[in-house]
Design a protein around this motif. Structure first.
Motif, PDB file in Angstrom:
ATOM      1  N   TYR A  63       0.842  -1.206   0.000  1.00 17.65           N
ATOM      2  CA  TYR A  63       0.000   0.000   0.000  1.00 17.65           C
ATOM      3  C   TYR A  63       0.874   1.252   0.000  1.00 17.65           C
ATOM      4  CZ  TYR A  63      -3.332   3.541   1.516  1.00 17.65           C
ATOM      5  OH  TYR A  63      -4.089   4.680   1.597  1.00 17.65           O
ATOM      6  N   ILE A  64       1.813   1.315   0.929  1.00 22.30           N
ATOM      7  CA  ILE A  64       2.662   2.505   1.075  1.00 22.30           C
ATOM      8  C   ILE A  64       3.538   2.712  -0.160  1.00 22.30           C
ATOM      9  CG2 ILE A  64       4.593   3.479   2.409  1.00 22.30           C
ATOM     10  CD1 ILE A  64       3.207   2.371   4.942  1.00 22.30           C
ATOM     11  N   ALA A  65       3.984   1.622  -0.766  1.00 24.53           N
ATOM     12  CA  ALA A  65       4.860   1.714  -1.947  1.00 24.53           C
ATOM     13  C   ALA A  65       4.182   2.420  -3.121  1.00 24.53           C
ATOM     14  CB  ALA A  65       5.319   0.319  -2.365  1.00 24.53           C
ATOM     15  N   GLY A  66       2.869   2.511  -3.104  1.00 25.47           N
ATOM     16  CA  GLY A  66       2.135   3.140  -4.191  1.00 25.47           C
ATOM     17  C   GLY A  66       2.084   4.660  -4.121  1.00 25.47           C
ATOM     18  N   PHE A  67       2.753   5.267  -3.155  1.00 25.25           N
ATOM     19  CA  PHE A  67       2.711   6.721  -2.970  1.00 25.25           C
ATOM     20  C   PHE A  67       4.052   7.357  -3.298  1.00 25.25           C
ATOM     21  CE2 PHE A  67      -0.863   5.263  -0.566  1.00 25.25           C
ATOM     22  CZ  PHE A  67      -1.804   6.267  -0.743  1.00 25.25           C
ATOM     23  N   VAL A 104      -7.378   0.888  14.621  1.00 22.72           N
ATOM     24  CA  VAL A 104      -7.347   2.133  13.847  1.00 22.72           C
ATOM     25  C   VAL A 104      -7.017   1.793  12.394  1.00 22.72           C
ATOM     26  CG1 VAL A 104      -6.632   3.643  15.762  1.00 22.72           C
ATOM     27  CG2 VAL A 104      -4.891   2.580  14.331  1.00 22.72           C
ATOM     28  N   HIS A 105      -7.422   2.694  11.502  1.00 20.90           N
ATOM     29  CA  HIS A 105      -7.069   2.613  10.085  1.00 20.90           C
ATOM     30  C   HIS A 105      -6.351   3.915   9.745  1.00 20.90           C
ATOM     31  CE1 HIS A 105     -10.391  -0.380   9.627  1.00 20.90           C
ATOM     32  NE2 HIS A 105     -11.048   0.451  10.404  1.00 20.90           N
ATOM     33  N   PHE A 106      -5.547   3.885   8.680  1.00 15.75           N
ATOM     34  CA  PHE A 106      -4.980   5.124   8.156  1.00 15.75           C
ATOM     35  C   PHE A 106      -4.797   4.977   6.663  1.00 15.75           C
ATOM     36  CE2 PHE A 106      -1.240   2.583   8.995  1.00 15.75           C
ATOM     37  CZ  PHE A 106      -0.302   2.949   8.038  1.00 15.75           C
ATOM     38  N   GLY A 107      -4.684   6.114   5.978  1.00 16.05           N
ATOM     39  CA  GLY A 107      -4.517   6.034   4.530  1.00 16.05           C
ATOM     40  C   GLY A 107      -3.947   7.315   3.969  1.00 16.05           C
ATOM     41  N   GLY A 108      -3.301   7.186   2.833  1.00 17.16           N
ATOM     42  CA  GLY A 108      -2.709   8.342   2.173  1.00 17.16           C
ATOM     43  C   GLY A 108      -3.637   8.919   1.124  1.00 17.16           C
ATOM     44  N   PHE A 109      -3.662  10.226   1.035  1.00 13.55           N
ATOM     45  CA  PHE A 109      -4.468  10.936   0.048  1.00 13.55           C
ATOM     46  C   PHE A 109      -3.630  12.038  -0.564  1.00 13.55           C
ATOM     47  CE2 PHE A 109      -7.270   8.865   2.974  1.00 13.55           C
ATOM     48  CZ  PHE A 109      -8.216   8.279   2.134  1.00 13.55           C
ATOM     49  N   LYS A 110      -4.188  12.747  -1.502  1.00 14.93           N
ATOM     50  CA  LYS A 110      -3.427  13.751  -2.238  1.00 14.93           C
ATOM     51  C   LYS A 110      -2.821  14.826  -1.325  1.00 14.93           C
ATOM     52  CE  LYS A 110      -3.747  16.819  -6.202  1.00 14.93           C
ATOM     53  NZ  LYS A 110      -4.617  17.452  -7.162  1.00 14.93           N
ATOM     54  N   ASN A 111      -3.615  15.329  -0.385  1.00 16.18           N
ATOM     55  CA  ASN A 111      -3.160  16.432   0.456  1.00 16.18           C
ATOM     56  C   ASN A 111      -3.097  16.128   1.950  1.00 16.18           C
ATOM     57  OD1 ASN A 111      -2.953  18.308  -1.747  1.00 16.18           O
ATOM     58  ND2 ASN A 111      -5.192  18.316  -1.793  1.00 16.18           N
ATOM     59  N   PHE A 167      -4.805  14.713   8.589  1.00 18.92           N
ATOM     60  CA  PHE A 167      -3.555  15.379   8.953  1.00 18.92           C
ATOM     61  C   PHE A 167      -2.902  15.860   7.661  1.00 18.92           C
ATOM     62  CE2 PHE A 167      -3.744  12.066  12.470  1.00 18.92           C
ATOM     63  CZ  PHE A 167      -4.270  12.942  13.396  1.00 18.92           C
ATOM     64  N   PRO A 168      -2.839  17.183   7.425  1.00 13.41           N
ATOM     65  CA  PRO A 168      -2.290  17.716   6.171  1.00 13.41           C
ATOM     66  C   PRO A 168      -0.844  17.274   5.947  1.00 13.41           C
ATOM     67  CG  PRO A 168      -3.333  19.459   7.456  1.00 13.41           C
ATOM     68  CD  PRO A 168      -3.251  18.241   8.339  1.00 13.41           C
ATOM     69  N   LEU A 169      -0.529  16.967   4.685  1.00 12.45           N
ATOM     70  CA  LEU A 169       0.823  16.515   4.349  1.00 12.45           C
ATOM     71  C   LEU A 169       1.861  17.621   4.498  1.00 12.45           C
ATOM     72  CD1 LEU A 169       0.099  14.304   1.226  1.00 12.45           C
ATOM     73  CD2 LEU A 169       0.788  13.546   3.507  1.00 12.45           C
ATOM     74  N   ASP A 170       1.420  18.877   4.447  1.00 14.46           N
ATOM     75  CA  ASP A 170       2.393  19.969   4.538  1.00 14.46           C
ATOM     76  C   ASP A 170       2.650  20.417   5.975  1.00 14.46           C
ATOM     77  OD1 ASP A 170      -0.018  21.211   5.002  1.00 14.46           O
ATOM     78  OD2 ASP A 170       0.174  22.670   3.384  1.00 14.46           O
ATOM     79  N   GLU A 171       2.172  19.623   6.935  1.00 15.84           N
ATOM     80  CA  GLU A 171       2.436  19.902   8.353  1.00 15.84           C
ATOM     81  C   GLU A 171       3.058  18.660   8.977  1.00 15.84           C
ATOM     82  OE1 GLU A 171      -1.139  21.038  10.431  1.00 15.84           O
ATOM     83  OE2 GLU A 171      -1.709  22.458   8.873  1.00 15.84           O
TER      84      GLU A 171
END
Length: 122
Positions: free
Chosen positions: A11-15, A55-62, A92-96
């Motif tokens: 999953y993480i490798a796809g980002f 808990v779950h977590f996931g990556g998104f565009k921002n 949680f914003p990626l730019d913080e």
């Protein structure tokens, strides 16, 4: 259609690399707070399981989405008030910087709640 990811590494490798680093940080933080939890992919996102979903977590565009159940969000409502979110999630914003101390507290709270739930079932 893209085939579903089989594990969190996949999953993480796809980002992009910068997002991968943040996802790995979140993953390591959850792992440290809940060392007995198992990793899985549920609802197509990384999930930690301990007597049920923890808990779950996931990556998104921002942002990185964090899903500690509505109960986990309610308990830390004030500390999470600076973040966007919905009923069972927070962004949680990626730019913080990731709020790792807060994630740790929420995960430990969820572990405690799931352990209590497991004891009641016995």
């Amino acid at each position: 259609m893209e085939k579903p990811k089989e594990n969190i590494d996949e999953y993480i490798a796809g980002f992009p690399e910068d997002v991968q680093q943040k996802l790995q940080l979140v993953r390591a933080t959850i792992r440290a707070a809940a060392p007995d939890a198992e990793e899985a992919i549920k609802y197509a996102i990384p999930t930690f399981i301990l007597n049920g979903n923890l808990v779950h977590f996931g990556g998104f565009k921002n942002h990185i989405g964090f899903y500690p159940t509505p109960q986990g969000l309610e308990e830390f409502k004030e500390e999470l008030s600076g973040y966007k979110g919905a009923k069972g999630s927070v962004q949680f914003p990626l730019d913080e910087p990731m709020p790792l101390d807060l994630i740790t507290k929420i995960v430990k709270f969820r572990v405690q709640k799931n352990m209590e739930k497991a004891k009641k079932k016995k």
